[in-house]
Design a protein around this motif. Sequence first.
Motif, PDB file in Angstrom:
ATOM      1  N   THR A  68       0.929  -1.309   0.156  1.00 43.18           N
ATOM      2  CA  THR A  68      -0.131  -0.029  -0.070  1.00 43.18           C
ATOM      3  C   THR A  68       0.875   0.887  -0.124  1.00 43.18           C
ATOM      4  O   THR A  68       0.256   2.286  -0.185  1.00 43.18           O
ATOM      5  CB  THR A  68      -1.201  -0.070   1.180  1.00 43.18           C
ATOM      6  N   HIS A  69       1.875   1.134   0.297  1.00 42.39           N
ATOM      7  CA  HIS A  69       2.774   2.590   0.585  1.00 42.39           C
ATOM      8  C   HIS A  69       3.875   2.076   1.119  1.00 42.39           C
ATOM      9  O   HIS A  69       4.430   0.431   1.868  1.00 42.39           O
ATOM     10  CB  HIS A  69       2.105   3.817   1.520  1.00 42.39           C
ATOM     11  N   VAL A  70       5.146   2.406   1.210  1.00 37.87           N
ATOM     12  CA  VAL A  70       6.951   2.042   1.002  1.00 37.87           C
ATOM     13  C   VAL A  70       6.838   2.517   2.395  1.00 37.87           C
ATOM     14  O   VAL A  70       8.612   2.390   3.076  1.00 37.87           O
ATOM     15  CB  VAL A  70       7.573   2.882   0.628  1.00 37.87           C
ATOM     16  N   LEU A  72       8.195   2.249   6.677  1.00 34.68           N
ATOM     17  CA  LEU A  72       8.546   0.019   7.313  1.00 34.68           C
ATOM     18  C   LEU A  72       7.924  -0.753   6.951  1.00 34.68           C
ATOM     19  O   LEU A  72       7.805  -1.823   6.841  1.00 34.68           O
ATOM     20  CB  LEU A  72       9.857   1.110   8.129  1.00 34.68           C
ATOM     21  N   ASP A  73       6.636  -0.430   8.138  1.00 34.88           N
ATOM     22  CA  ASP A  73       5.462  -1.467   8.619  1.00 34.88           C
ATOM     23  C   ASP A  73       5.144  -1.655   7.415  1.00 34.88           C
ATOM     24  O   ASP A  73       3.883  -3.143   7.322  1.00 34.88           O
ATOM     25  CB  ASP A  73       4.889  -1.298   9.948  1.00 34.88           C
ATOM     26  N   HIS A  74       5.001  -1.407   6.118  1.00 35.05           N
ATOM     27  CA  HIS A  74       3.736  -2.201   4.920  1.00 35.05           C
ATOM     28  C   HIS A  74       5.175  -2.474   4.349  1.00 35.05           C
ATOM     29  O   HIS A  74       4.585  -3.946   3.529  1.00 35.05           O
ATOM     30  CB  HIS A  74       3.385  -0.865   4.539  1.00 35.05           C
ATOM     31  N   GLY A  75       5.901  -1.474   3.528  1.00 36.71           N
ATOM     32  CA  GLY A  75       6.087  -1.999   2.320  1.00 36.71           C
ATOM     33  C   GLY A  75       8.039  -2.664   2.306  1.00 36.71           C
ATOM     34  O   GLY A  75       8.877  -2.772   1.820  1.00 36.71           O
ATOM     35  N   GLY A 174      -4.791   0.084   3.543  1.00 37.03           N
ATOM     36  CA  GLY A 174      -3.618   0.539   3.661  1.00 37.03           C
ATOM     37  C   GLY A 174      -3.009   0.928   5.235  1.00 37.03           C
ATOM     38  O   GLY A 174      -4.239   0.617   6.179  1.00 37.03           O
ATOM     39  N   ASP A 175      -2.331   2.353   5.254  1.00 39.57           N
ATOM     40  CA  ASP A 175      -3.102   3.412   6.574  1.00 39.57           C
ATOM     41  C   ASP A 175      -4.540   5.173   5.755  1.00 39.57           C
ATOM     42  O   ASP A 175      -4.208   5.752   7.225  1.00 39.57           O
ATOM     43  CB  ASP A 175      -2.018   4.021   6.826  1.00 39.57           C
ATOM     44  N   ALA A 176      -5.107   4.389   4.719  1.00 41.77           N
ATOM     45  CA  ALA A 176      -5.891   5.436   4.649  1.00 41.77           C
ATOM     46  C   ALA A 176      -6.840   5.274   4.905  1.00 41.77           C
ATOM     47  O   ALA A 176      -7.678   6.336   5.561  1.00 41.77           O
ATOM     48  CB  ALA A 176      -6.753   5.699   3.037  1.00 41.77           C
ATOM     49  N   SER A 218      -3.830  -3.221   7.569  1.00 39.11           N
ATOM     50  CA  SER A 218      -2.823  -3.440   7.772  1.00 39.11           C
ATOM     51  C   SER A 218      -2.519  -3.871   9.592  1.00 39.11           C
ATOM     52  O   SER A 218      -1.606  -4.512  10.510  1.00 39.11           O
ATOM     53  CB  SER A 218      -1.626  -2.789   7.208  1.00 39.11           C
ATOM     54  N   HIS A 219      -2.727  -2.511  10.251  1.00 38.64           N
ATOM     55  CA  HIS A 219      -2.812  -2.444  11.359  1.00 38.64           C
ATOM     56  C   HIS A 219      -4.540  -2.652  11.919  1.00 38.64           C
ATOM     57  O   HIS A 219      -5.233  -1.682  11.201  1.00 38.64           O
ATOM     58  CB  HIS A 219      -2.380  -0.815  11.956  1.00 38.64           C
ATOM     59  N   PHE A 220      -5.305  -3.953  12.385  1.00 38.95           N
ATOM     60  CA  PHE A 220      -4.301  -4.848  11.722  1.00 38.95           C
ATOM     61  C   PHE A 220      -6.375  -5.667  11.942  1.00 38.95           C
ATOM     62  O   PHE A 220      -6.708  -5.710  12.817  1.00 38.95           O
ATOM     63  CB  PHE A 220      -3.921  -4.871  13.791  1.00 38.95           C
TER      64      PHE A 220
HETATM   65 ZN   LIG Z   1       1.746   1.724   9.388  1.00 38.03          ZN
END
Ligand SMILES: [Zn+2]
Length: 306
Positions: A68-70, A72-75, A174-176, A218-220
Amino acid sequence: MRSKQIGKNLFLIELETGGFKNLICSYVIKGAKIFIVESGPTSSVPNVVSGLKELDVRFEDVQYVAITHVHLDHGGGVGTLLKFLPNAKVIVHPRGMPHLINPERLWLSAQAVLGFVSEIFGKPEPVPKERIIPVTEGSFDLNGDAKLTVIETLGHASHNLSFHESLNGGVFPGDAAGTYFPEFDVVMPTSPPPFRLEAALASLDKLISLNPTALYYSHFGKASNGVQRLKDYKAQLQLWAKIAGEGVRENQSLEEIRDRIISEDKVMCQLADYLKSHIIYSKTALGNSVQGFIDDAKQTQAKEGS
Ligand SMILES: [Zn+2]
């Protein structure tokens, strides 16, 4: 078991990053082709790999890792994960692509913003350019007529993508769409600087228009009532923006603004003690998310000349 089925052809892998449960997860879509959504951070790639083994996924069958984006916790772990997946390509926003090819700058800024949390996530390894597919829209075939559709959802970051899967009708935001706390069944803003409120609200409208049945955070984890949650999240962002805007005008400190948010946002009243006692969330959620609103309010007020 660190994996579980959460829908048709859809599985969650608990990454247990840094030993923390319910913090970060990856998803696997097992169709004619195999997709992974979110590599997670470098330090928990071994847990992605063991999750794939549990799900009887053959590494050579994984076609795509969509991130979803770069952050650290995602990509962050995608360079490391690709070493296990000889045929996989990475789906990423074009603005994220340079950071995958050369992660040095991303790592330095993550260390500055996240401090010790960046060490828990681990340093990203580079991704070969030819293994990256930069996209802001379009779709990928999953199974038969089913598709994974890419939606550009900026605001949390200038490079956040969401993905809609038509097998179950759910969305990976993602975080959106914030951070979901399954223990409490509530969502709170994920808005570290450079958070952009207007873009975030527009992204939520895009996701609401897809009428998602569920959200795969992604969380969670998976949460039902996708549309209602997105609407509630919009209202929550607007409340935080109002408090941060007033606080900035009155020259209040980060702590004062944070405490006003905790007392006026029902969700935050409920979460405050948990967040304060959580090693990672006390840093990321309470501090950085409030700071993102303060910075955005300052920028907006500077533009308005007020
Ligand atoms: Zn995140």
